[in-house]
Design an enzyme around this catalytic site. Structure first.
Site, PDB file in Angstrom:
ATOM      1  N   LYS A  81      38.591  17.184 -40.258  1.00 12.89           N
ATOM      2  CA  LYS A  81      37.848  15.981 -40.637  1.00 12.89           C
ATOM      3  C   LYS A  81      38.364  14.812 -39.820  1.00 12.89           C
ATOM      4  O   LYS A  81      39.522  14.804 -39.379  1.00 12.89           O
ATOM      5  CB  LYS A  81      38.024  15.667 -42.122  1.00 12.89           C
ATOM      6  N   LYS A 116      36.218  22.602 -38.266  1.00 15.46           N
ATOM      7  CA  LYS A 116      34.860  22.054 -38.407  1.00 15.46           C
ATOM      8  C   LYS A 116      34.877  20.967 -39.467  1.00 15.46           C
ATOM      9  O   LYS A 116      35.383  21.184 -40.570  1.00 15.46           O
ATOM     10  CB  LYS A 116      33.869  23.157 -38.819  1.00 15.46           C
TER      11      LYS A 116
END
Length: 429
Positions: free
Chosen positions: A119, A83
């Site tokens: 990311k 995430k």
């Protein structure tokens, strides 16, 4: 692969500017004495599971072809799917994206979400391109990273210079490849596409929630308390509004357009309107412009760095005159600056907790997409507050137990959770 990349980036060896990834490595090394038998897995945290560099060729409006470099890094997937946001910025580097993905691993573990850390980023200044060009950049980038993202693999979200529209383009591009609408592939989407209520202001609200808790612990009365904020986008702007609503004075604000101050408190609503109209705080009516470096020396009760990483360094940390720092940005404080300010008695609520409101509500969005059942904004905010406060109180207890800073306590908590999972899962094959 990460070892080779590290050796090829001279910034890692620059003592003045070691790079975000080197900062993360130092933060991890600082918690090694507190990990016990789990310490044997510590190097797991120093090697991202996957680092993808992609070329993003795009046809511009004038018919020419431009190439942009894009990244997607998955630091740890031990606790669940990756995430993390996607940022568009002209200074994006692999070192930065690696560090941001690692801080996401720590952040999700600190607040107990079933996610790992990831990311993404593209080295581009989106302000120099038309909306159509940015859309084509987004869609091509999504196509290039589509092999490693997925609803249960890695879920991107918005970050610096990306927003709900960016996420809509990413979702549509991925869905076209999948042959079916996949709302859960990204978070931070527009509400009509399955976005969550409360997501836009979630990070700033989380900063406010833990800021209020830290102020209470420090004996600071928020009525009349002085707050300074660097960065006045969704995070800084939301935090400013919420603090002003409980009686605090926003005495200084800095962003890429300028630095303004008023010891009697800035008009937050007027400033938010000015930023919406002009893109920054510079030139706002009824404000006093000051030099950028004077911002850090302003005497304030709560300082909120909510811009980019590496803003408070050993060169300006000693000038900071704040009682509490609540890190709205990712990695705004270097380890040397951390030590200087901690020695001065400044309480630092670290980024991996302070700005976790965004990923927490992103988790809510992902859950709602999975169940096709959506919550009210009141339910969202209530659940967010509980998670943030539970995490804050757990970290203060850990900090007191080990007599360490809140940042070290956060890394002790997160690294323990990540490495316990790593040990339980073992190695395959």
């Amino acid at each position: 692969m990460p070892k080779t990349i590290t050796q090829n980036l001279p910034s890692y060896l620059d003592s003045e500017n070691p790079g975000p990834w080197a900062i993360f490595l130092e933060q991890v090394d600082r918690v090694a004495p507190y990990l016990g038998d789990l310490g044997k897995w510590l190097d797991t945290l120093k090697h991202p599971e996957r680092s993808l560099i992609v070329d993003v060729p795009v046809r511009l409006d004038d018919g020419s072809i431009a190439h942009f470099e894009g990244y997607r890094v998955q630091h740890s997937l031990n606790r669940g799917p990756g995430k993390g946001g996607v940022r568009y910025h002209q200074d994006v580097t692999l070192s930065e994206v690696m560090a941001l993905s690692a801080w996401m691993s720590v952040k999700t573990a600190v607040v107990g979400l079933p996610f790992g850390g990831a990311k993404g980023g593209i080295r581009v200044d989106p302000r120099k391109y038309s909306a159509g060009e940015v859309e084509r950049i987004t869609r091509r980038y999504t196509n290039e990273i589509s092999s490693i993202i997925g609803v249960n693999k890695d879920i991107p979200g918005p970050d610096v210079n990306t927003n709900a529209q960016t996420m809509a383009w990413m979702m549509d591009t991925y869905s076209m490849h999948a042959g079916t609408t996949q709302p859960g592939i990204v978070t931070g989407k527009p509400i009509p596409l399955g976005g969550s209520l409360g997501r836009v202001e979630a990070t700033g609200r989380g900063v406010f929630i833990v800021g209020v808790a830290a102020a209470k612990d420090a004996g600071i009365n928020l009525t009349g308390a002085r707050v300074s904020i660097q960065g006045f986008g969704n995070v800084g702007g939301t935090a400013a509004r919420l603090f002003s609503e409980v009686g605090a004075k926003i005495v200084a604000v800095q962003d890429h357009t300028g630095t303004i101050a008023d010891p009697n408190g800035l008009d937050v609503e007027a400033l938010l309107t000015h930023v919406k109209q002009t893109g920054g705080v510079g030139g706002a009516a009824n404000t006093t412009a000051i030099a950028a470096d004077e911002f850090w020396a302003i005497e304030t009760d709560i300082l909120i760095p909510a811009a980019l990483e590496g803003q408070i360094t050993k060169h300006n940390a000693d000038t900071v005159q704040a009682r509490i720092i609540v890190e709205g940005a990712n990695g705004p404080t270097t380890p040397e600056a951390d030590d200087i300010m901690t020695a001065k008695g400044i309480v630092i609520v670290p980024d991996v907790l302070a700005n976790a409101g965004g990923v927490t509500v992103s988790y809510f969005e992902w859950v709602q997409n999975s169940s096709s059942f959506y919550w009210t904004v009141e339910e969202i905010n209530e659940r967010l507050e509980k998670i943030m406060l539970d995490a804050y109180h757990a970290l203060t207890a850990t900090a007191a137990e080990h007599e360490v800073s809140l940042r070290t306590a956060a890394f002790i908590t997160a690294c323990t959770r990540i490495l316990e999972t790593r040990e339980l899962r073992g190695l395959y094959p």
